[in-house]
Design an enzyme around this catalytic site. Structure first.
Site, PDB file in Angstrom:
ATOM      1  N   LYS A  96      -7.175 -27.461 -14.677  1.00 28.51           N
ATOM      2  CA  LYS A  96      -6.038 -27.026 -13.847  1.00 28.51           C
ATOM      3  C   LYS A  96      -6.527 -26.633 -12.450  1.00 28.51           C
ATOM      4  CE  LYS A  96      -2.893 -25.117 -17.310  1.00 28.51           C
ATOM      5  NZ  LYS A  96      -2.312 -23.863 -17.817  1.00 28.51           N
ATOM      6  N   THR A  97      -7.650 -25.927 -12.410  1.00 28.66           N
ATOM      7  CA  THR A  97      -8.152 -25.473 -11.103  1.00 28.66           C
ATOM      8  C   THR A  97      -8.464 -26.663 -10.206  1.00 28.66           C
ATOM      9  OG1 THR A  97      -9.015 -23.437 -12.058  1.00 28.66           O
ATOM     10  CG2 THR A  97      -9.977 -24.134  -9.968  1.00 28.66           C
TER      11      THR A  97
ATOM     12  N   TYR B 148     -14.705 -30.592 -16.125  1.00 28.33           N
ATOM     13  CA  TYR B 148     -15.235 -30.486 -14.762  1.00 28.33           C
ATOM     14  C   TYR B 148     -15.311 -31.871 -14.121  1.00 28.33           C
ATOM     15  CZ  TYR B 148     -18.545 -29.083 -11.062  1.00 28.33           C
ATOM     16  OH  TYR B 148     -19.176 -28.829  -9.857  1.00 28.33           O
TER      17      TYR B 148
ATOM     18  N   LYS C  48     -12.751 -33.149 -11.250  1.00 26.40           N
ATOM     19  CA  LYS C  48     -13.228 -33.464  -9.895  1.00 26.40           C
ATOM     20  C   LYS C  48     -12.914 -34.910  -9.533  1.00 26.40           C
ATOM     21  CE  LYS C  48     -15.453 -29.654  -8.511  1.00 26.40           C
ATOM     22  NZ  LYS C  48     -15.209 -28.961  -7.240  1.00 26.40           N
TER      23      LYS C  48
END
Ligand code: NAD
Ligand code: UDP
Length: 324
Positions: free
Chosen positions: A93-94, A147, A151
């Site tokens: 989400k980040t 991750y 990204k």
């Protein structure tokens, strides 16, 4: 038009973000640091709070925010494996919602965005050294996927905002970076080995230690990011920013032991799943387009980093997650 800009740094209280903020404040820009302090501490930026041209906002980038700025460095994301795997859904989400919120804000105020991407987009690479044209070998359902894939989506969002809306975006793919102000309990290899060596604890090599990484000193990295943000208008990247000096993890352990003059023992622990076997940036593109290359050799950078670790009180640092 003034060369001084209003600049937002998301993740600005972290290891790299706080150094970037420092540089930008010193150059006289109006700097806004946005962070939720998941993996960082306020002390990283507290000296900057006295500067008139620095502001600190506690905010989670998963939630939209409206600010008026000229440039945005989007660094908000846990970066150490133990941190990003602690709550992998939040990590995705980040990266993804964070990029959407940052790009949406930038579209509205016509800001330029630099996305902090990573060598992890190459996964466990079959091509060595890694060039920007290599598309990577990522396990989409493995423990690093939150991750790596997060990204990768952030990169594709940047490319789509550029194609659809003509937005000015820049992507840097950062390779392993180290230096003073790394969180001593982030579980990354440099901080682990230095902390273990200084405290006389066992040095934990995962696997045999034959896997390689290429370590970039943080000042070189920050310089590369700033050059990319202010580089040629038509150059969106992605561009690799890292130090091509390649070392096995065993060599790194031996170097840390030598510099610290520690008598710690080396012990071996199981290699984590999907741990990349080798990693080394091809930096020809950064040299050609940005005139950038790293200057600090590993031994010198480690000496500075170890010097800083000797000055800190480990008790003052709260491990952000139990995974270190
Ligand atoms: P870091 O963990 O020290 O910094 C990340 C910062 O982002 C921290 O201050 C953290 O609190 C903040 N953050 C995390 N989630 C957030 C959220 N939801 N909202 C707001 N803030 C949030 O790590 P770092 O090494 O400084 O990494 C900075 C950036 O560079 C990251 O995006 C990372 O993926 C990228 N990067 C770093 C390396 C490296 O070796 N250091 C390598 C590749 C990429
Ligand atoms: N590593 C290790 N001991 C540690 C921490 C990490 O041997 O205490 C290894 C890890 O398995 C990996 C390399 O060091 O092969 C780099 O790990 P790090 O977490 O720093 O970064 P990344 O894997 O994301 O490059």
């Amino acid at each position: 038009m003034s060369a001084l800009k209003r600049i937002l740094v998301t993740g600005g209280a972290g290891f790299l973000g706080s150094h970037l903020c420092e540089r930008l404040v010193k150059e006289g820009h109006d700097v806004i640091c946005l962070d939720n302090f998941f993996t960082s501490q306020k002390r990283n930026v507290s000296p900057l709070l006295e500067c008139r041209n620095f502001e600190l906002i506690r905010h989670d980038i998963v939630q939209p925010i409206w600010l008026e700025v000229d440039q945005i460095y989007n660094l908000a994301c846990p970066a150490a494996p133990g941190h990003y795997q602690y709550n992998p859904i939040k990590t995705t989400k980040t990266s993804v919602l964070g990029a959407i919120n940052v790009l949406g804000m930038a579209k509205r105020c016509r800001a330029r965005v630099l996305q902090a991407s990573t060598s992890e987009v190459y996964g466990d690479p079959e091509v060595h050294p890694q060039q920007e044209s290599y598309r990577g070998s990522v396990n989409p359902i493995g423990p690093r996927a939150c991750y790596d894939e997060g990204k990768r989506v952030a990169e594709s969002l940047c490319a789509d905002y550029h194609r659809m809306h003509g937005m000015d975006v820049r992507i840097v793919r950062i390779f392993n970076t180290y230096g003073p102000r790394m969180h001593p309990f982030d579980g990354r290899v440099v901080s682990n080995f230095i902390r273990q060596a200084l405290l006389g604890e066992d040095i934990t090599i995962f696997g045999e230690g034959h896997q390689t990484r290429s370590f970039c000193y943080r000042d070189d990295l920050v310089e590369g990011m700033i050059r990319m943000m202010n580089g040629p208008a038509e150059f969106q990247g992605p561009v690799n920013i890292g130090n091509p000096g390649e070392f096995t993890i065993k060599e790194l352990a031996e170097l840390v032991l030598e510099i610290t003059e520690s008598r710690s023992n080396i012990v071996h622990q199981p290699l984590p799943q999907d741990d990349p076997t080798r990693r080394r940036p091809d930096i020809r593109l950064a040299k050609q387009r940005l005139g950038w290359e790293p200057k600090v050799p590993l031994r010198d950078g480690l000496q500075k980093t170890i010097g800083w670790f000797r000055t800190i009180d480990f008790e003052q640092y709260r491990p952000p997650t139990p995974n270190f």
